[in-house]
Design a protein around this motif. Structure first.
Motif, PDB file in Angstrom:
ATOM      1  N   ARG A 159       0.867  -1.167   0.000  1.00 51.98           N
ATOM      2  CA  ARG A 159       0.000   0.000   0.000  1.00 51.98           C
ATOM      3  C   ARG A 159       0.909   1.224   0.000  1.00 51.98           C
ATOM      4  NH1 ARG A 159      -5.439   1.348   3.285  1.00 51.98           N
ATOM      5  NH2 ARG A 159      -5.227   3.588   3.317  1.00 51.98           N
ATOM      6  N   CYS A 160       0.517   2.256  -0.724  1.00 51.31           N
ATOM      7  CA  CYS A 160       1.302   3.488  -0.828  1.00 51.31           C
ATOM      8  C   CYS A 160       1.657   4.022   0.561  1.00 51.31           C
ATOM      9  CB  CYS A 160       0.515   4.535  -1.610  1.00 51.31           C
ATOM     10  SG  CYS A 160       1.407   6.091  -1.821  1.00 51.31           S
ATOM     11  N   ALA A 161       2.898   4.509   0.716  1.00 52.33           N
ATOM     12  CA  ALA A 161       3.380   4.976   2.019  1.00 52.33           C
ATOM     13  C   ALA A 161       2.779   6.324   2.434  1.00 52.33           C
ATOM     14  CB  ALA A 161       4.898   5.077   1.996  1.00 52.33           C
ATOM     15  N   ASP A 207      -2.463   9.643   3.236  1.00 45.37           N
ATOM     16  CA  ASP A 207      -3.757   9.970   2.640  1.00 45.37           C
ATOM     17  C   ASP A 207      -3.950   9.299   1.289  1.00 45.37           C
ATOM     18  OD1 ASP A 207      -1.822  11.357   1.356  1.00 45.37           O
ATOM     19  OD2 ASP A 207      -2.852  13.292   1.372  1.00 45.37           O
ATOM     20  N   CYS A 208      -3.240   8.198   1.059  1.00 46.41           N
ATOM     21  CA  CYS A 208      -3.367   7.479  -0.205  1.00 46.41           C
ATOM     22  C   CYS A 208      -3.582   5.994   0.056  1.00 46.41           C
ATOM     23  CB  CYS A 208      -2.113   7.696  -1.057  1.00 46.41           C
ATOM     24  SG  CYS A 208      -2.206   6.880  -2.659  1.00 46.41           S
ATOM     25  N   SER A 209      -4.609   5.427  -0.547  1.00 46.87           N
ATOM     26  CA  SER A 209      -4.950   4.016  -0.303  1.00 46.87           C
ATOM     27  C   SER A 209      -4.522   3.108  -1.445  1.00 46.87           C
ATOM     28  CB  SER A 209      -6.463   3.893  -0.113  1.00 46.87           C
ATOM     29  OG  SER A 209      -7.130   4.248  -1.323  1.00 46.87           O
ATOM     30  N   MET A 210      -3.786   3.658  -2.420  1.00 53.23           N
ATOM     31  CA  MET A 210      -3.452   2.889  -3.616  1.00 53.23           C
ATOM     32  C   MET A 210      -2.563   1.684  -3.302  1.00 53.23           C
ATOM     33  SD  MET A 210      -4.828   4.514  -6.243  1.00 53.23           S
ATOM     34  CE  MET A 210      -3.943   4.749  -7.762  1.00 53.23           C
ATOM     35  N   LEU A 211      -2.910   0.551  -3.923  1.00 55.93           N
ATOM     36  CA  LEU A 211      -2.086  -0.644  -3.819  1.00 55.93           C
ATOM     37  C   LEU A 211      -1.243  -0.746  -5.087  1.00 55.93           C
ATOM     38  CD1 LEU A 211      -4.817  -3.156  -2.605  1.00 55.93           C
ATOM     39  CD2 LEU A 211      -3.181  -1.910  -1.188  1.00 55.93           C
ATOM     40  N   TRP A 242       5.940   4.374  -3.065  1.00 58.54           N
ATOM     41  CA  TRP A 242       4.824   5.229  -3.450  1.00 58.54           C
ATOM     42  C   TRP A 242       4.081   4.647  -4.643  1.00 58.54           C
ATOM     43  CZ3 TRP A 242       5.375   8.311   0.485  1.00 58.54           C
ATOM     44  CH2 TRP A 242       6.662   8.637   0.928  1.00 58.54           C
ATOM     45  N   CYS A 243       2.769   4.918  -4.714  1.00 57.31           N
ATOM     46  CA  CYS A 243       2.010   4.468  -5.877  1.00 57.31           C
ATOM     47  C   CYS A 243       2.548   5.190  -7.112  1.00 57.31           C
ATOM     48  CB  CYS A 243       0.521   4.713  -5.667  1.00 57.31           C
ATOM     49  SG  CYS A 243       0.052   6.442  -5.561  1.00 57.31           S
ATOM     50  N   THR A 244       2.753   6.509  -6.984  1.00 56.51           N
ATOM     51  CA  THR A 244       3.324   7.296  -8.073  1.00 56.51           C
ATOM     52  C   THR A 244       4.395   8.218  -7.483  1.00 56.51           C
ATOM     53  OG1 THR A 244       1.355   8.633  -7.760  1.00 56.51           O
ATOM     54  CG2 THR A 244       1.506   7.426  -9.828  1.00 56.51           C
ATOM     55  N   LEU A 266       3.864  11.917  -7.709  1.00 53.55           N
ATOM     56  CA  LEU A 266       2.730  12.526  -6.991  1.00 53.55           C
ATOM     57  C   LEU A 266       2.927  12.314  -5.492  1.00 53.55           C
ATOM     58  CD1 LEU A 266      -0.356  11.653  -9.212  1.00 53.55           C
ATOM     59  CD2 LEU A 266       0.642  13.892  -8.796  1.00 53.55           C
ATOM     60  N   CYS A 267       2.629  11.094  -5.011  1.00 49.26           N
ATOM     61  CA  CYS A 267       2.739  10.823  -3.574  1.00 49.26           C
ATOM     62  C   CYS A 267       4.171  10.976  -3.066  1.00 49.26           C
ATOM     63  CB  CYS A 267       2.204   9.432  -3.260  1.00 49.26           C
ATOM     64  SG  CYS A 267       0.410   9.391  -3.311  1.00 49.26           S
ATOM     65  N   GLY A 268       5.148  10.492  -3.834  1.00 54.78           N
ATOM     66  CA  GLY A 268       6.545  10.587  -3.412  1.00 54.78           C
ATOM     67  C   GLY A 268       6.968  12.038  -3.278  1.00 54.78           C
TER      68      GLY A 268
HETATM   69 ZN   LIG Z   1      -0.032   7.108  -3.315  1.00 54.08          ZN
END
Ligand SMILES: [Zn+2]
Length: 177
Positions: A136-138, A141-145, A155-157, A160-162
């Motif tokens: 799961r994204c670190a 506020d992100c739930s992306m697997l 990170w999922c992306t 973005l998240c990173g």
């Molecule tokens: Zn993410």
């Protein structure tokens, strides 16, 4: 919405860590879009299932994948739902004289091939060699697997998240200085 395999991509269509949750499949239009983007990974001639049926399978798939990420036993109902969706359209594995393989989908008894393909993808993922790479994204506020084929991926992306995480860390440091 595309790129982590059918099961993970479906699970990621609901953003669970934001308030209120965002459901990309809330409308038939969003649902159609999801199936259209994944047409290349589905058995030929597959039609998009209704949004309600897609969301029902998603709930089971998400429950299954979350349990795998946490290293816990999944809820039995989620396992049953995914098994049932996979079994609705049986497959057989064939080969030819060039030693290439092909999966045949048997529609003879009806059943939804798109949902079956997602269910099969979920089963292959949680029981297969990539199960331990499911993360799961670190970002809080992100739930992306995603499937971390690179073991350092957090990170999922990354852009973005990173990036958001790097900016947040930087801001926190600046405050302390
Ligand atoms: Zn993410």
């Amino acid at each position: 919405m595309v790129g982590e395999g059918l099961a993970v991509d479906l699970a990621d269509t609901e953003l669970l860590a934001v308030s209120p949750k965002v459901d990309l499949l809330a409308t038939e239009e969003g649902n159609e879009k999801f199936w259209e983007l994944h047409a290349g990974q589905l058995p030929e001639g597959t039609r998009a299932p209704a949004a309600g049926a897609t969301r029902r399978l998603r709930t089971a798939v998400r429950t299954l994948l979350d349990a795998r990420v946490r290293g816990e036993r999944p809820e039995p109902w989620a396992v049953e739902d995914v098994n049932a969706a996979a079994a609705a359209v049986p497959t057989s594995l064939r080969m030819d004289i060039a030693f290439s393989q092909e999966i045949r989908w048997h529609y003879d008894h009806g059943g939804d091939a798109a949902l079956a393909a997602v269910a099969r993808s979920a089963i292959e993922l949680v029981t297969g060699p990539h199960a331990s790479q499911l993360r799961r994204c670190a970002a809080d506020d992100c739930s992306m697997l995603f499937v971390a084929t690179n073991s350092r991926r957090q990170w999922c992306t990354p852009n973005l998240c990173g990036n958001r995480a790097r900016v947040a860390r930087h801001a926190a440091r600046a405050k302390h200085d």
